[in-house]
Write an enzyme that holds these catalytic residues in place. Structure first.
Site, PDB file in Angstrom:
ATOM      1  N   GLU A 195       0.934 -11.452 -22.858  1.00  0.00           N
ATOM      2  CA  GLU A 195       0.145 -12.655 -22.561  1.00  0.00           C
ATOM      3  C   GLU A 195       0.876 -13.948 -22.931  1.00  0.00           C
ATOM      4  OE1 GLU A 195      -4.410 -11.118 -23.062  1.00  0.00           O
ATOM      5  OE2 GLU A 195      -3.227 -11.293 -24.882  1.00  0.00           O
ATOM      6  N   GLY A 252     -11.995 -10.164 -18.736  1.00  0.00           N
ATOM      7  CA  GLY A 252     -12.779  -9.569 -17.665  1.00  0.00           C
ATOM      8  C   GLY A 252     -13.658 -10.628 -17.013  1.00  0.00           C
ATOM      9  N   VAL A 305     -15.158  -4.266 -22.344  1.00  0.00           N
ATOM     10  CA  VAL A 305     -16.289  -4.001 -21.446  1.00  0.00           C
ATOM     11  C   VAL A 305     -15.745  -3.375 -20.159  1.00  0.00           C
ATOM     12  CG1 VAL A 305     -18.239  -5.021 -20.217  1.00  0.00           C
ATOM     13  CG2 VAL A 305     -17.553  -5.921 -22.457  1.00  0.00           C
ATOM     14  N   MET A 320     -12.126 -10.685 -26.193  1.00  0.00           N
ATOM     15  CA  MET A 320     -12.365 -10.145 -27.523  1.00  0.00           C
ATOM     16  C   MET A 320     -11.918 -11.062 -28.671  1.00  0.00           C
ATOM     17  SD  MET A 320     -11.348  -6.156 -26.645  1.00  0.00           S
ATOM     18  CE  MET A 320     -11.951  -5.496 -28.196  1.00  0.00           C
ATOM     19  N   GLU A 321     -11.512 -12.287 -28.378  1.00  0.00           N
ATOM     20  CA  GLU A 321     -10.981 -13.146 -29.448  1.00  0.00           C
ATOM     21  C   GLU A 321     -11.472 -14.597 -29.426  1.00  0.00           C
ATOM     22  OE1 GLU A 321      -8.782 -11.635 -27.215  1.00  0.00           O
ATOM     23  OE2 GLU A 321      -8.416  -9.832 -28.383  1.00  0.00           O
ATOM     24  N   ASP A 369      -9.459  -8.150 -14.748  1.00  0.00           N
ATOM     25  CA  ASP A 369     -10.357  -7.061 -14.332  1.00  0.00           C
ATOM     26  C   ASP A 369     -11.748  -7.657 -14.219  1.00  0.00           C
ATOM     27  OD1 ASP A 369     -11.978  -6.393 -17.028  1.00  0.00           O
ATOM     28  OD2 ASP A 369      -9.906  -6.840 -17.562  1.00  0.00           O
TER      29      ASP A 369
HETATM   30  N1  SAH Z   1      -4.600  -1.807 -27.123  1.00  0.00           N
HETATM   31  C1  SAH Z   1      -5.057  -2.169 -25.813  1.00  0.00           C
HETATM   32  C2  SAH Z   1      -6.168  -3.114 -26.019  1.00  0.00           C
HETATM   33  C3  SAH Z   1      -6.481  -4.128 -25.041  1.00  0.00           C
HETATM   34  S1  SAH Z   1      -8.097  -4.714 -25.251  1.00  0.00           S
HETATM   35  C4  SAH Z   1      -3.843  -2.533 -24.999  1.00  0.00           C
HETATM   36  O1  SAH Z   1      -2.917  -3.147 -25.539  1.00  0.00           O
HETATM   37  O2  SAH Z   1      -3.739  -2.117 -23.854  1.00  0.00           O
HETATM   38  C5  SAH Z   1      -8.196  -5.911 -23.996  1.00  0.00           C
HETATM   39  C6  SAH Z   1      -7.603  -7.263 -24.304  1.00  0.00           C
HETATM   40  O3  SAH Z   1      -7.721  -8.055 -23.140  1.00  0.00           O
HETATM   41  C7  SAH Z   1      -8.340  -8.021 -25.389  1.00  0.00           C
HETATM   42  O4  SAH Z   1      -7.433  -8.804 -26.110  1.00  0.00           O
HETATM   43  C8  SAH Z   1      -9.379  -8.866 -24.623  1.00  0.00           C
HETATM   44  O5  SAH Z   1      -9.446 -10.183 -25.114  1.00  0.00           O
HETATM   45  C9  SAH Z   1      -8.888  -8.894 -23.172  1.00  0.00           C
HETATM   46  N2  SAH Z   1      -9.775  -8.318 -22.143  1.00  0.00           N
HETATM   47  C10 SAH Z   1      -9.404  -8.149 -20.848  1.00  0.00           C
HETATM   48  N3  SAH Z   1     -10.384  -7.563 -20.131  1.00  0.00           N
HETATM   49  C11 SAH Z   1     -11.426  -7.350 -20.985  1.00  0.00           C
HETATM   50  C12 SAH Z   1     -12.702  -6.731 -20.825  1.00  0.00           C
HETATM   51  N4  SAH Z   1     -13.098  -6.218 -19.668  1.00  0.00           N
HETATM   52  N5  SAH Z   1     -13.518  -6.655 -21.924  1.00  0.00           N
HETATM   53  C13 SAH Z   1     -13.104  -7.164 -23.115  1.00  0.00           C
HETATM   54  N6  SAH Z   1     -11.894  -7.737 -23.308  1.00  0.00           N
HETATM   55  C14 SAH Z   1     -11.044  -7.834 -22.269  1.00  0.00           C
END
Ligand code: SAH
Length: 287
Positions: free
Chosen positions: A47, A116, A205, A226-227, A250
């Site tokens: 990112e 998302g 989600v 998530m942040e 997504d």
């Molecule tokens: N360890 C995994 C975790 C990713 S979690 C990895 O590296 O593949 C998803 C990250 O993208 C989080 O930082 C969140 O902020 C963001 N994100 C993207 N789509 C999301 C969704 N549908 N729900 C929640 N967070 C999402």
């Protein structure tokens, strides 16, 4: 950098993590406002795009490790910055932004990443800039209204309007200059820029039921991640301006895991580069 926080460790021009400890007790507000750095953070390395490499090429990078995170100090697109990764989730984000404020004396914070899409017209490849942020999984009812941070009395944390305006202008320029090419390259529609509510929680989600529950509870929410709201809360409490920009990876439904992973690996960095380059160039031009 005249602050004590910046004075200890040097690995200029190197990508190696420094081993020193920043002066956590450094007094805020010591340096002239224009010399205090901007804090830039993301959750995951993809990112950030090429930001740290760009900093290395422009000024060299000094890296300070603090609380299991690497903070990269230098100048990028003419702007003094501290760049770091928060990792995933609200606690990780709150801890990281707190260090940016206390150990690195940032004058403002910008978060860049993916999210998302929740809003009806928010599609993969679009960009959402937060006007406000809320923790969708915070619920101390009936003691406090749902979503309200107990004892703070706030549920929606405002992003800094001037910073959000400048991010939006950078995004609009990106779309005007590269939107058609970007859509063709990545197989998305031409990106649209949205502004409004971003909601955050400690959940990825990834179901129609999850999306519907958020839409019912928070009909004006444009994106879920998530942040962001954790960062906005900490910045609110310390009076530090913050802004959040999210590219939609997504639509938080059953397809979210594949869509997220392919967007993150193939596209997220290109958006961050395009947005941050324009944002920082414009910021530098103003100083
Ligand atoms: N360890 C995994 C975790 C990713 S979690 C990895 O590296 O593949 C998803 C990250 O993208 C989080 O930082 C969140 O902020 C963001 N994100 C993207 N789509 C999301 C969704 N549908 N729900 C929640 N967070 C999402």
């Amino acid at each position: 950098m005249s602050g004590g926080a910046m004075g200890k460790v040097g690995t200029v021009g190197s990508g190696m993590a420094g081993s020193g400890t920043p002066d956590v007790g450094a007094k805020r507000g010591g340096a002239p406002a224009s010399h205090r750095p901007l804090g830039i953070l993301a959750a995951l390395p993809q990112e950030l795009g090429d930001l740290i490499e760009a900093m290395r090429a422009e000024s060299g990078v000094r890296t300070i490790t603090h609380g299991q995170r690497d903070y990269h100090l230098g100048t990028v697109h003419g702007a003094p910055c501290v760049v770091t990764l928060a990792r995933v989730g609200k606690v990780a984000a709150a801890a990281t932004v707190s260090a940016l404020i206390h150990a690195f004396d940032v004058d403002a914070v910008v978060f860049t990443g993916v999210a998302g899409g929740l809003g009806n017209d928010v599609r993969v490849g679009d960009i959402v800039i937060a006007d406000a942020l809320l923790q969708h999984d915070l619920d101390a009812s009936p003691l406090f209204p749902r979503f309200e941070v107990p004892l703070l009395g706030v549920s929606r944390f405002a992003a800094d309007a001037a910073l959000a305006d400048r991010l939006a202008a950078a995004c609009e320029r990106f779309v005007a200059e590269e939107g058609v090419a970007s859509a063709a390259r990545f197989g998305t529609r031409e990106p649209r820029v949205h502004r409004g509510l971003i909601v955050s929680g400690d959940q990825f989600v990834a179901s129609a039921a999850g999306v519907n529950a958020l839409r019912v509870a928070l009909p004006d929410a444009l994106a879920v991640e998530m942040e962001g709201a954790a960062i906005a809360q900490v910045c609110h409490e310390y009076g530090v301006p913050c802004a959040v920009v999210r590219t939609i990876s997504d639509t938080a439904d059953d397809h979210a895991p594949e869509s997220f992973v392919s967007f993150l690996t193939e596209i997220a960095g290109a958006y961050s580069n395009a947005i941050l380059t324009r944002f920082l160039d414009a910021r530098n031009a103003q100083v």
